[in-house]
Scaffold this motif. Sequence first.
Motif, mmCIF file in Angstrom:
data_model
loop_
_atom_site.group_PDB
_atom_site.id
_atom_site.type_symbol
_atom_site.label_atom_id
_atom_site.label_comp_id
_atom_site.label_asym_id
_atom_site.label_seq_id
_atom_site.Cartn_x
_atom_site.Cartn_y
_atom_site.Cartn_z
ATOM 1 N N LEU A 82 0.832 -1.204 0.000
ATOM 2 C CA LEU A 82 0.000 0.000 0.000
ATOM 3 C C LEU A 82 0.865 1.251 0.000
ATOM 4 C CD1 LEU A 82 -2.635 -1.118 2.679
ATOM 5 C CD2 LEU A 82 -2.779 -1.322 0.189
ATOM 6 N N VAL A 83 1.966 1.217 0.748
ATOM 7 C CA VAL A 83 2.880 2.355 0.808
ATOM 8 C C VAL A 83 3.602 2.525 -0.525
ATOM 9 C CG1 VAL A 83 4.878 3.354 1.989
ATOM 10 C CG2 VAL A 83 3.175 2.075 3.289
ATOM 11 N N PHE A 84 4.056 1.417 -1.109
ATOM 12 C CA PHE A 84 4.730 1.489 -2.407
ATOM 13 C C PHE A 84 3.815 2.112 -3.462
ATOM 14 C CE2 PHE A 84 7.507 -2.476 -1.375
ATOM 15 C CZ PHE A 84 8.281 -1.705 -0.526
ATOM 16 N N ALA A 85 2.530 1.734 -3.434
ATOM 17 C CA ALA A 85 1.581 2.287 -4.409
ATOM 18 C C ALA A 85 1.462 3.800 -4.241
ATOM 19 C CB ALA A 85 0.216 1.623 -4.256
ATOM 20 N N GLU A 86 1.462 4.274 -3.012
ATOM 21 C CA GLU A 86 1.387 5.715 -2.751
ATOM 22 C C GLU A 86 2.603 6.439 -3.324
ATOM 23 O OE1 GLU A 86 1.003 6.236 1.420
ATOM 24 O OE2 GLU A 86 -1.036 5.437 1.527
ATOM 25 N N VAL A 87 3.795 5.869 -3.101
ATOM 26 C CA VAL A 87 5.019 6.506 -3.578
ATOM 27 C C VAL A 87 5.067 6.514 -5.104
ATOM 28 C CG1 VAL A 87 7.539 6.403 -3.566
ATOM 29 C CG2 VAL A 87 6.270 5.852 -1.490
ATOM 30 N N ILE A 88 4.748 5.383 -5.712
ATOM 31 C CA ILE A 88 4.769 5.280 -7.170
ATOM 32 C C ILE A 88 3.760 6.244 -7.787
ATOM 33 C CG2 ILE A 88 4.244 3.742 -9.108
ATOM 34 C CD1 ILE A 88 5.391 1.452 -7.351
ATOM 35 N N ALA A 89 2.570 6.319 -7.202
ATOM 36 C CA ALA A 89 1.536 7.206 -7.722
ATOM 37 C C ALA A 89 1.952 8.664 -7.592
ATOM 38 C CB ALA A 89 0.223 6.958 -6.971
ATOM 39 N N GLU A 90 2.561 9.003 -6.478
ATOM 40 C CA GLU A 90 2.994 10.388 -6.260
ATOM 41 C C GLU A 90 4.027 10.802 -7.308
ATOM 42 O OE1 GLU A 90 5.353 13.015 -2.865
ATOM 43 O OE2 GLU A 90 4.459 11.086 -2.323
ATOM 44 N N ARG A 91 4.972 9.909 -7.601
ATOM 45 C CA ARG A 91 5.995 10.213 -8.600
ATOM 46 C C ARG A 91 5.392 10.385 -9.999
ATOM 47 N NH1 ARG A 91 11.458 8.763 -7.674
ATOM 48 N NH2 ARG A 91 11.597 7.993 -9.816
ATOM 49 N N ALA A 92 4.309 9.663 -10.260
ATOM 50 C CA ALA A 92 3.696 9.701 -11.593
ATOM 51 C C ALA A 92 2.542 10.697 -11.682
ATOM 52 C CB ALA A 92 3.199 8.306 -11.964
ATOM 53 N N GLY A 93 2.228 11.376 -10.591
ATOM 54 C CA GLY A 93 1.109 12.305 -10.590
ATOM 55 C C GLY A 93 -0.231 11.609 -10.713
ATOM 56 N N ARG A 94 -0.338 10.418 -10.095
ATOM 57 C CA ARG A 94 -1.565 9.643 -10.156
ATOM 58 C C ARG A 94 -2.087 9.408 -8.760
ATOM 59 N NH1 ARG A 94 -1.205 5.904 -15.184
ATOM 60 N NH2 ARG A 94 -3.371 5.573 -14.572
ATOM 61 N N GLU A 95 -3.203 8.686 -8.673
ATOM 62 C CA GLU A 95 -3.765 8.308 -7.391
ATOM 63 C C GLU A 95 -3.294 6.901 -7.038
ATOM 64 O OE1 GLU A 95 -5.396 10.199 -5.380
ATOM 65 O OE2 GLU A 95 -5.577 11.901 -6.763
ATOM 66 N N PRO A 96 -3.054 6.622 -5.751
ATOM 67 C CA PRO A 96 -2.533 5.306 -5.374
ATOM 68 C C PRO A 96 -3.481 4.158 -5.659
ATOM 69 C CG PRO A 96 -3.081 6.606 -3.422
ATOM 70 C CD PRO A 96 -3.156 7.529 -4.600
ATOM 71 N N TYR A 97 -4.782 4.459 -5.845
ATOM 72 C CA TYR A 97 -5.728 3.386 -6.132
ATOM 73 C C TYR A 97 -5.930 3.203 -7.638
ATOM 74 C CZ TYR A 97 -8.626 7.627 -5.971
ATOM 75 O OH TYR A 97 -9.108 8.891 -6.141
#
Length: 231
Positions: free
Chosen positions: A166-181
């Motif tokens: 769940l944390v990895f998804a948040e970080v990846i989404a933040e870097r890509a300008g997306r939502e973690p879900y």
Amino acid sequence: METAQAGDVRDPAPGRGGSTGARGAATGDGARIGRPPLTERRRAATRMEIAREAVRLFADRGVAATTADDIAAAVGISQRTLWRHTASKELCVSPLLTHALDLVTVLMRSWPRDRPLAEAVAGTPSSLDGASAHPDAEALRALVRLTRTEPGLRAVWLQVHHDAELVFAEVIAERAGREPYDLEPRVQATLLNGTLRIAVEQWAWSPDPHPEPLPRTLHRALGIARSGLSD
């Protein structure tokens, strides 16, 4: 599963949010910068010592034959103090598992956006030859080997990785300008998380008493993951 008894005064059980790897001193507005406060670092050190002793006892006696009193005595604390740091004897080992994942998260958050995240996790080939052994590598290896035969420890191992995903998804989404879900960061987080878990298991479960260094196994596993599914 041996757990704290009613009436014991305990701190919240350490989970992903209770780890200290990515947290620092509190500022006036509640943000955290720099190193964690001394008391927090002491708690983290105590929890890590509890984890080391728990693994040693579990490896020697088995989880069922090891009591909370045994673990507390090995660390030199009371059982009451032990329950302030964990909610069950199996969860005593969590700091050994969350420590490395916390470091991965910190590296991912600070990694330059023009460089592959995989480098943040396992380094580059040139950096791996000089990689030093982690001071708790043997304890981590012993613990992951125990997850094959101890269901309680296997559950902790899988839960730690579930929370990390769940944390990895948040970080990846933040870097890509997306939502973690969103689908893409979730799939990428699952791929990264699964690769890390399998790499550590491959390293720990190897019959070789002197397996290749964990960073090299991680690097090879990430290379396989980047290549995608077989045709």
